[in-house]
Structures are given as C-alpha cells and as structure tokens.
Design an enzyme around this catalytic site. Sequence first.
Site, PDB file in Angstrom:
ATOM      1  N   LYS A  45      -4.351   2.233   3.837  1.00 16.63           N
ATOM      2  CA  LYS A  45      -5.467   3.049   4.476  1.00 16.63           C
ATOM      3  C   LYS A  45      -6.030   3.832   3.565  1.00 16.63           C
ATOM      4  CE  LYS A  45      -3.818   3.051   9.171  1.00 16.63           C
ATOM      5  NZ  LYS A  45      -3.359   3.806  10.322  1.00 16.63           N
ATOM      6  N   GLU A  71      -3.206  -2.628  11.685  1.00 14.16           N
ATOM      7  CA  GLU A  71      -3.150  -2.020  13.025  1.00 14.16           C
ATOM      8  C   GLU A  71      -3.717  -2.529  14.299  1.00 14.16           C
ATOM      9  OE1 GLU A  71      -3.011   2.517  12.604  1.00 14.16           O
ATOM     10  OE2 GLU A  71      -3.799   2.600  14.332  1.00 14.16           O
ATOM     11  N   HIS A 125      -4.765  15.270  14.257  1.00 12.18           N
ATOM     12  CA  HIS A 125      -6.154  15.356  13.719  1.00 12.18           C
ATOM     13  C   HIS A 125      -7.018  16.061  14.400  1.00 12.18           C
ATOM     14  CE1 HIS A 125      -5.473  10.885  12.021  1.00 12.18           C
ATOM     15  NE2 HIS A 125      -4.798  11.934  11.205  1.00 12.18           N
ATOM     16  N   LYS A 134       8.018   2.025   6.489  1.00  9.63           N
ATOM     17  CA  LYS A 134       6.522   1.741   6.313  1.00  9.63           C
ATOM     18  C   LYS A 134       6.456   0.677   5.790  1.00  9.63           C
ATOM     19  CE  LYS A 134       2.316   3.605   5.977  1.00  9.63           C
ATOM     20  NZ  LYS A 134       1.186   4.588   5.770  1.00  9.63           N
ATOM     21  N   HIS A 155      -2.183  18.612   6.770  1.00  9.44           N
ATOM     22  CA  HIS A 155      -1.848  17.319   7.685  1.00  9.44           C
ATOM     23  C   HIS A 155      -0.569  17.353   8.174  1.00  9.44           C
ATOM     24  CE1 HIS A 155      -2.516  13.390   9.015  1.00  9.44           C
ATOM     25  NE2 HIS A 155      -1.277  12.990   8.299  1.00  9.44           N
ATOM     26  N   ASN A 192       1.292   6.712  14.101  1.00 13.38           N
ATOM     27  CA  ASN A 192       0.167   7.761  14.561  1.00 13.38           C
ATOM     28  C   ASN A 192       0.953   8.559  15.386  1.00 13.38           C
ATOM     29  OD1 ASN A 192      -1.832   7.186  12.734  1.00 13.38           O
ATOM     30  ND2 ASN A 192      -2.070   5.358  14.032  1.00 13.38           N
ATOM     31  N   ARG A 242     -17.292  -4.338  -5.187  1.00 15.91           N
ATOM     32  CA  ARG A 242     -16.842  -4.903  -4.165  1.00 15.91           C
ATOM     33  C   ARG A 242     -15.343  -4.930  -4.181  1.00 15.91           C
ATOM     34  NH1 ARG A 242     -21.609  -8.004  -4.688  1.00 15.91           N
ATOM     35  NH2 ARG A 242     -23.301  -7.135  -3.296  1.00 15.91           N
ATOM     36  N   GLU A 294       6.341  14.072   8.326  1.00 18.52           N
ATOM     37  CA  GLU A 294       6.126  12.530   8.133  1.00 18.52           C
ATOM     38  C   GLU A 294       7.371  11.594   8.095  1.00 18.52           C
ATOM     39  OE1 GLU A 294       3.314  11.256   9.107  1.00 18.52           O
ATOM     40  OE2 GLU A 294       1.542  12.165   7.951  1.00 18.52           O
ATOM     41  N   HIS A 319      -0.362  12.249  15.545  1.00 18.68           N
ATOM     42  CA  HIS A 319      -1.662  12.368  15.078  1.00 18.68           C
ATOM     43  C   HIS A 319      -2.917  12.420  15.807  1.00 18.68           C
ATOM     44  CE1 HIS A 319       0.996  10.841  11.722  1.00 18.68           C
ATOM     45  NE2 HIS A 319       0.162  10.783  11.052  1.00 18.68           N
ATOM     46  N   ARG A 333       1.472  -1.054  14.098  1.00 15.16           N
ATOM     47  CA  ARG A 333       1.227   0.071  13.241  1.00 15.16           C
ATOM     48  C   ARG A 333       0.802   1.325  13.838  1.00 15.16           C
ATOM     49  NH1 ARG A 333      -1.381  -0.343   7.130  1.00 15.16           N
ATOM     50  NH2 ARG A 333      -1.352   1.850   6.635  1.00 15.16           N
TER      51      ARG A 333
HETATM   52  P1  NAD Z   1      -2.623  17.013  -0.803  1.00 19.11           P
HETATM   53  O1  NAD Z   1      -2.971  15.676  -1.336  1.00 19.11           O
HETATM   54  O2  NAD Z   1      -3.879  18.035  -0.572  1.00 19.11           O
HETATM   55  O3  NAD Z   1      -1.806  17.665  -1.559  1.00 19.11           O
HETATM   56  C1  NAD Z   1      -1.119  18.841  -1.189  1.00 19.11           C
HETATM   57  C2  NAD Z   1      -1.168  20.009  -2.359  1.00 19.11           C
HETATM   58  O4  NAD Z   1      -0.033  19.658  -3.266  1.00 19.11           O
HETATM   59  C3  NAD Z   1      -2.585  19.990  -3.079  1.00 19.11           C
HETATM   60  O5  NAD Z   1      -2.784  21.197  -3.416  1.00 19.11           O
HETATM   61  C4  NAD Z   1      -2.185  19.152  -4.495  1.00 19.11           C
HETATM   62  O6  NAD Z   1      -2.924  19.230  -5.412  1.00 19.11           O
HETATM   63  C5  NAD Z   1      -0.564  19.806  -4.675  1.00 19.11           C
HETATM   64  N1  NAD Z   1       0.229  18.905  -5.388  1.00 19.11           N
HETATM   65  C6  NAD Z   1       0.241  17.771  -5.392  1.00 19.11           C
HETATM   66  N2  NAD Z   1       1.333  17.063  -6.251  1.00 19.11           N
HETATM   67  C7  NAD Z   1       1.671  18.284  -6.497  1.00 19.11           C
HETATM   68  C8  NAD Z   1       3.061  18.492  -7.234  1.00 19.11           C
HETATM   69  N3  NAD Z   1       3.794  17.532  -7.533  1.00 19.11           N
HETATM   70  N4  NAD Z   1       3.337  19.756  -7.659  1.00 19.11           N
HETATM   71  C9  NAD Z   1       2.435  20.976  -7.198  1.00 19.11           C
HETATM   72  N5  NAD Z   1       1.479  20.588  -6.519  1.00 19.11           N
HETATM   73  C10 NAD Z   1       1.062  19.381  -6.192  1.00 19.11           C
HETATM   74  O7  NAD Z   1      -1.984  16.708   0.592  1.00 19.11           O
HETATM   75  P2  NAD Z   1      -0.767  15.515   0.827  1.00 19.11           P
HETATM   76  O8  NAD Z   1      -0.028  16.331   2.143  1.00 19.11           O
HETATM   77  O9  NAD Z   1      -0.221  14.979  -0.090  1.00 19.11           O
HETATM   78  O10 NAD Z   1      -1.721  14.408   1.886  1.00 19.11           O
HETATM   79  C11 NAD Z   1      -2.645  14.669   2.880  1.00 19.11           C
HETATM   80  C12 NAD Z   1      -3.520  13.580   3.295  1.00 19.11           C
HETATM   81  O11 NAD Z   1      -2.958  12.328   3.140  1.00 19.11           O
HETATM   82  C13 NAD Z   1      -4.495  13.896   4.504  1.00 19.11           C
HETATM   83  O12 NAD Z   1      -5.773  13.618   4.009  1.00 19.11           O
HETATM   84  C14 NAD Z   1      -3.925  12.841   5.347  1.00 19.11           C
HETATM   85  O13 NAD Z   1      -4.940  12.366   6.232  1.00 19.11           O
HETATM   86  C15 NAD Z   1      -3.642  11.861   4.407  1.00 19.11           C
HETATM   87  N6  NAD Z   1      -2.509  10.685   4.709  1.00 19.11           N
HETATM   88  C16 NAD Z   1      -3.012   9.363   4.464  1.00 19.11           C
HETATM   89  C17 NAD Z   1      -2.230   8.333   4.911  1.00 19.11           C
HETATM   90  C18 NAD Z   1      -2.482   6.984   4.744  1.00 19.11           C
HETATM   91  O14 NAD Z   1      -1.779   6.174   5.209  1.00 19.11           O
HETATM   92  N7  NAD Z   1      -3.462   6.795   3.832  1.00 19.11           N
HETATM   93  C19 NAD Z   1      -1.062   8.604   5.825  1.00 19.11           C
HETATM   94  C20 NAD Z   1      -0.889  10.177   6.002  1.00 19.11           C
HETATM   95  C21 NAD Z   1      -1.445  11.086   5.344  1.00 19.11           C
HETATM   96  N1  GLY Z   2      -0.195   6.883   8.423  1.00 13.41           N
HETATM   97  C1  GLY Z   2      -0.371   5.915   9.348  1.00 13.41           C
HETATM   98  C2  GLY Z   2      -0.665   4.509   8.751  1.00 13.41           C
HETATM   99  O1  GLY Z   2      -0.453   4.415   7.530  1.00 13.41           O
HETATM  100  O2  GLY Z   2      -0.616   3.586   9.703  1.00 13.41           O
END
Ligand code: NAD
Ligand code: GLY
Length: 368
Positions: free
Chosen positions: A148, A242, A257, A232, A270, A250, A126, A190, A253, A246
């Site tokens: 998130k 949100e 998405h 942020k 992404h 998006n 939990r 972003e 997005h 917030r």
């Molecule tokens: P990812 O986590 O897939 O990383 C991208 C690639 O880079 C992967 O292959 C990873 O292994 C590699 N990598 C990571 N660090 C590295 C480094 N220092 N050197 C070499 N390679 C490295 O993708 P991302 O772009 O980091 O994140 C995208 C995800 O984040 C999506 O799923 C998206 O929905 C999510 N997201 C979430 C929020 C939120 O608020 N929670 C906001 C924006 C995006």
């Molecule tokens: N990436 C959108 C949020 O964190 O609200």
Amino acid sequence: MTQTLSGPHTLEVALGDRSYPIHIGPGLLREPGALAPWLAGRQVMIVTNETVAPLYLAQCRSALPADAEVRELVLPDGEATKNLAHVSRIWDALLEAGFNRRCTLVALGGGVIGDMVGFAAACYQRGVAFIQVPTTLLAQVDSSVGGKTGVNHPLGKNMIGAFWQPRAVLIDTDTLDTLPPRELSAGLAEVIKYGLIRDADFLAWLERSLPALRDLEPAALARAIQRSCALKAEIVAEDETEQGVRALLNLGHTFGHAIEAHQGYGNWLHGEAVGTGMLMAAELSARLGWLGEGDVLRVRTILRVAGLPLEAPAAMSPEDFLARMRLDKKNVDSRLRLVLLRALGDACVDDATPLETLQALLEQFPRG
Ligand code: NAD
Ligand code: GLY
C-alpha cells in the site's frame, strides 16, 4: 539465512512472480552489498529524511554494490510532508538524474518515507522497482509490507495512492535503538493490532512481554516483528488489494484516520490514533454484545502499558468523527463499514452497526 529468534530470519510475501522476501535481523544494513540482489539495474536512488539521513544513510549506501550509480534525496521529516508536493520532489530528482525504467528506489525511513517512495516508484515511468528499508517499529511490522503506497489529502488520510509491491523488505532491527519512545509506542499499537484481529496467543504473549518490548529486549522485539510480519504476509498473500480479509488490518483505523485528519497530520502519531481507535472499536463491539467488559479492560490495559493514549481528542465532536468516517475507503456506497471484534483474536467487518449505537459511543467515549 540461519533462522534463530533474534538472529536473521526470512519470510516471504507469496504473490506469484511478484513474491518478495522480508529479511529481519540485527545489523543487516551493515552487511556490504546487502541490497544488491534486488536492484533492477545500476541506477539507485536512496530516499530518506533529515532525521534518518545522519543516522543510517551511510550504512544504506554501503549496503549497495560498489558499481551502483547512487543518488540520494533527503526530504524534510513529518506526516505533514506526506503529500504530492514531496512525491513530486522524488520524480524531479529521478528525472534530473536521467534515471530510466531500470532504476531502483530505496525507501530508508518510517512509514511516511516508505509510503511516498512506494507511490513515486509506482508512477515513475509507469512503475519502477523499489526496496523498503524500514527504520521505525511501525514501518517494520506494517507499512513496509504489502504494497500500500500513497499520500494524504487534506480531506482524508491516505486517499491518493496505489498498490505497488516492493522487491524486498530489509528490516535491520538495530535501527530501533535510536527510535524515540513515543514512536516505539506508536509501533506497538500495530503489533497489538495483529493479536487483536487474528492471534489470541500472540496477544497473551504481548500482554506479558510489553515491558521487555519497551526496553528493546532483542529476543522479544525479534519475536514481535517476526510474528507481525508473518501475519501481514499471510493476509496480503490471500487478499492483496483488500477485497476481503485485508480490511481486518484496518482495526481502529476508521476512528484513527478521522483523528489524524481532524487534528492536523502529525499532531497525533498514526499509531497513537490507531491505538485509541482500537479501544473505540472494542467498546463498540461490547455495546453490540460481542465483547465482555473483561475483554475491553484487557484492550485498555495493553494499550496503556504500551504507552498509548486512551482518550479521544477533547475538541473532536461525534459529528467531526462521523464526517471523516464517511470518507473511509472501506465504505461501500453510503454504508459505513467498521472493523470490529467478535472476540479478542477474532475481527470482522461489519456494515450493520446501528447509527444510534455508534453515535452513543462517539458521545460517551472519554475525551482528553
Ligand atoms: P514516520 O515515518 O513519520 O516516522 C516517525 C518518526 O521517526 C519520524 O520523525 C522519523 O524521521 C523518525 N525515525 C524513523 N526512523 C528512525 C530511527 N531509526 N531512529 C530515530 N528516528 C527515526 O512514521 P511511522 O510511524 O513510521 O509511519 C506512519 C505512516 O505510515 C503513516 O503515514 C501511516 O499512514 C503509514 N502507514 C502505512 C501503512 C501501509 O500499509 N502502507 C500501514 C501503516 C501505516
Ligand atoms: N495497514 C493496512 C494494510 O496494509 O492493509
């Protein structure tokens, strides 16, 4: 910590007794015991993936105190792994290790690892503590901050999840040295988003600084990460779950998405999908008479210079877009709610876009 532009810098996400710091700087992971202040107890599990583990797992381990009981879990890489099956592997590992409510999870990697580990932490017994150690630009400027967490569903991006804040975010900017250029560009999408939604001066600075950012010039990177995290943190402190402002985070997005889910998770990054989505949102804003052609040209140019795609997927019809967009989490009842631009640096949520205007955009937007 000393506050210099490219040296260590600390911000706070102000959420009362759940407030937490964002530490930004070069070499932070190399500081022995750097993660110690935020551990709930001695049990710690570092979760990372096969790409990041050989690069940074040893450093992350050494950022923990010597008396910590450390376990490591290395998951496969990729957006296609962001699902319940892989979150379950985290829960399995925690139970097999006999970890209790006072354990701490460390998310070492990009947004995929961060979102999954955060969700695993939100649900395990939990709710247990977790720390974000983001290693992509996208995760450093966006996904690691704000709580998130969650996974994708075949029918929709990030459809299963929870709000669960980390105890701290440790951003070691040196980790960007190993990031592939395509991933850096995805992160820049972003960064550009913050300028477009809320900070026209930052946008103008980004227009001048993109070549330096793509060259990983430390002072430029530090400024981009610090300003993005500050914006942020401000928005999350104002509207954690949100209910209002917030949603502006998006921008792009709803279109993005739809592209990610339609193309199969991981085929479009992404950030790439968000970049094209922001151009679609800008063009729609122009069709509504809010932006001028010069504004749209600025958006297209900054995305191009950042190395992002400017065309939607060739095989994606207006109906494909609309079907996915109708599942967007921002929608209320059956009304589509879109983040649009009243001006560059001034975003709004709109639920009154005429369907025929949206359909015309979806029909006429270039496909590649
Ligand atoms: P990812 O986590 O897939 O990383 C991208 C690639 O880079 C992967 O292959 C990873 O292994 C590699 N990598 C990571 N660090 C590295 C480094 N220092 N050197 C070499 N390679 C490295 O993708 P991302 O772009 O980091 O994140 C995208 C995800 O984040 C999506 O799923 C998206 O929905 C999510 N997201 C979430 C929020 C939120 O608020 N929670 C906001 C924006 C995006
Ligand atoms: N990436 C959108 C949020 O964190 O609200």
